[in-house]
Design an enzyme around this catalytic site. Structure first.
Site, PDB file in Angstrom:
ATOM      1  N   LYS A 119       0.864  -1.203   0.000  1.00 62.24           N
ATOM      2  CA  LYS A 119       0.000   0.000   0.000  1.00 62.24           C
ATOM      3  C   LYS A 119       0.881   1.227   0.000  1.00 62.24           C
ATOM      4  O   LYS A 119       2.005   1.197   0.500  1.00 62.24           O
ATOM      5  CB  LYS A 119      -0.884   0.018   1.259  1.00 62.24           C
ATOM      6  CG  LYS A 119      -2.125   0.871   1.108  1.00 62.24           C
ATOM      7  CD  LYS A 119      -3.195   0.078   0.394  1.00 62.24           C
ATOM      8  CE  LYS A 119      -4.522   0.764   0.366  1.00 62.24           C
ATOM      9  NZ  LYS A 119      -5.585  -0.213   0.059  1.00 62.24           N
TER      10      LYS A 119
HETATM   11  N1  GLU Z   1      -7.305   0.067  -3.167  1.00 61.68           N
HETATM   12  C1  GLU Z   1      -8.046  -1.132  -3.455  1.00 61.68           C
HETATM   13  C2  GLU Z   1      -8.118  -2.018  -2.221  1.00 61.68           C
HETATM   14  O1  GLU Z   1      -7.978  -1.554  -1.120  1.00 61.68           O
HETATM   15  C3  GLU Z   1      -7.556  -1.861  -4.704  1.00 61.68           C
HETATM   16  C4  GLU Z   1      -6.128  -2.323  -4.682  1.00 61.68           C
HETATM   17  C5  GLU Z   1      -5.630  -2.850  -6.017  1.00 61.68           C
HETATM   18  O2  GLU Z   1      -6.408  -2.881  -6.956  1.00 61.68           O
HETATM   19  O3  GLU Z   1      -4.457  -3.228  -6.074  1.00 61.68           O
HETATM   20  O4  GLU Z   1      -8.396  -3.177  -2.312  1.00 61.68           O
END
Ligand code: GLU
Length: 433
Positions: A119
């Protein structure tokens, strides 16, 4: 179906404060202990593999320089390259990003896609930045984290306050700096530059699919089901729209600017048009016959069949959990419910479908986008949606079954399933050196 959490667990949870990373570590400890995993292995899983903090100087429109702070956390690559979004928000902290990265690892594992967890985040208020400032911020952040990311290392994506435009800049910057096309370095791009058809709607679509599945287990369907949605961004608005189109009655929605309520159901397509045209993309100022204003928090307490928290983490806490009347919660956001609130909800017989399962639609279609970029072979939206439905249904069935077998709630079952898969990958690979 709802099972009581053991007393010791409830007691252990008393001590926790609402720090997302503490929440994550506690969840891993509880699920890991239930699985019988050794404490040293749990420590490996609780701790991110790599943490990067970067400073991002940006030339502002008035000529001055402002320095922003950004992070990228790679939690686990045991099951595949790290994967997870980038968040632009004034309240971003390193502990928040660490927790969100950890939840990505569990999310990818519970839906069984070959990716790990990561993240990123930048401490900023994107609504205060001009288009040019936002682009320069994004491009410099990309350059700063580029040494650590890549299609086989770590693949970012959209998250709170980031979108396809930002992902396009991200891809373009990586391409310029590496000197070769870098489509697969980031997902959530526009279709014209390597995005997957259906990615924008994917998280909301997944929330709709899971809501349909959970209702089916209870012998009900979406038609006539009343729903309240907290958060009206990419997840909340799409989930509300798809549920509305499937015949559910979305009676309440809220975002940071306040809430709206109509016992006969809100006109969701009209509200989405309104939000798209409002300067900060908020529901503030919307009015229609039969619609009354409620506070931001009140939406959580509406007398509905299904509550969908789709905003930020830490919304349902021990302070307000007892006031929730919905018998089913489907978590569109990451970490919206604290462990203390979980105990209260369970005692009240509320069925909570956890974040790592309920909001996995986004990363599932991100996985499809990455696969399409690597193969330079693109699917139509129908194929994406049907594969998404398949994966979500399979994961839901696996989690539901495990919850029945082990007599635990859905959160614990989802976490146990995910942890089991992550732990197995670590065991099979061994610890280097
Ligand atoms: N931000 C989204 C989540 O928390 C998608 C993450 C992604 O597609 O890699 O799942």
């Amino acid at each position: 179906m709802v099972h009581k959490q053991e007393g010791t667990v409830a007691q252990a949870l008393q001590a926790i404060e609402v720090n997302p990373y503490e929440m994550f570590k506690t969840q891993v400890r509880l699920a890991g202990t239930k699985l019988g995993l050794p404490p040293d292995l749990l420590e490996v899983i609780q701790t991110p593999e790599r943490v990067l903090e970067v400073s991002i100087p940006v030339r502002m429109d008035d000529g001055s320089i402002r320095v922003f702070t950004g992070y990228r956390v790679q939690h686990s690559s045991a099951r595949g390259p790290c994967k997870g979004g980038i968040r632009y928000h004034p309240a971003v902290t390193l502990d928040e990003v660490k927790a969100l990265a950890g939840w990505m690892t569990l999310k990818c594992a519970v839906v069984d896609i070959p990716l790990g967890g990561g993240k990123g985040g930048i401490v900023c208020d994107p609504f205060e930045l001009s288009e040019g400032e936002l682009e320069r911020l994004t491009r410099r952040y990309t350059a700063m984290i580029l040494p650590l990311i890549g299609p086989w290392r770590d693949i970012p994506a959209p998250d709170v306050n980031t979108n396809s435009r930002i992902m396009n800049w991200f891809m373009d910057t990586a391409t310029a700096l590496r000197g070769e096309p870098m489509y697969a370095i980031v997902t959530g791009k526009d279709v014209a530059v390597g995005g997957a058809r259906g990615r924008r709607e994917a998280t909301g679509r997944g929330v709709m699919i899971i809501t349909r599945e959970v209702l089916a287990r209870l012998g009900r369907d979406l038609r006539g089901t009343t729903v309240a949605v907290q958060g009206f961004g990419n997840v909340g608005s799409v989930a509300a729209l798809l549920l509305h189109q499937a015949g559910a009655k979305v009676v309440g929605v809220a975002d940071v600017s306040g809430g709206l309520y109509n016992p006969n159901g809100l006109n969701i397509p009209e509200l989405i048009d309104y939000v798209a045209q409002s300067p900060k993309h908020l529901i503030d100022g919307y009015s229609a016959p039969g619609v009354s204003s409620i506070s931001r928090e009140e939406v959580l307490f509406l007398d509905v069949d299904v509550l969908i928290p789709a905003a930020l983490e830490g919304q349902i806490t021990e302070r307000n959990a007892a006031r929730i009347r919905a018998p089913i919660i489907v978590e569109g956001a990451n970490g919206p419910t604290t462990p203390e609130a979980d105990v209260i909800l369970e005692e009240r017989g509320c069925l909570v479908v956890p974040d790592i399962l309920a909001n996995a639609g986004g990363v599932i279609v991100s996985y499809f986008e990455w696969v399409q970029n690597l193969q330079s072979f693109y699917w139509d939206e129908e194929e994406t949606n049907s594969r998404l439905t398949q994966l979500m249904q399979r994961a839901f069935r696996d989690v539901w079954q495990l919850a029945q077998e082990k007599k635990v709630n859905l959160r614990l079952a989802a976490q146990m399933l995910a942890l089991h898969r992550v732990a197995e990958a670590i065991r099979l690979r061994g610890i280097f050196p």
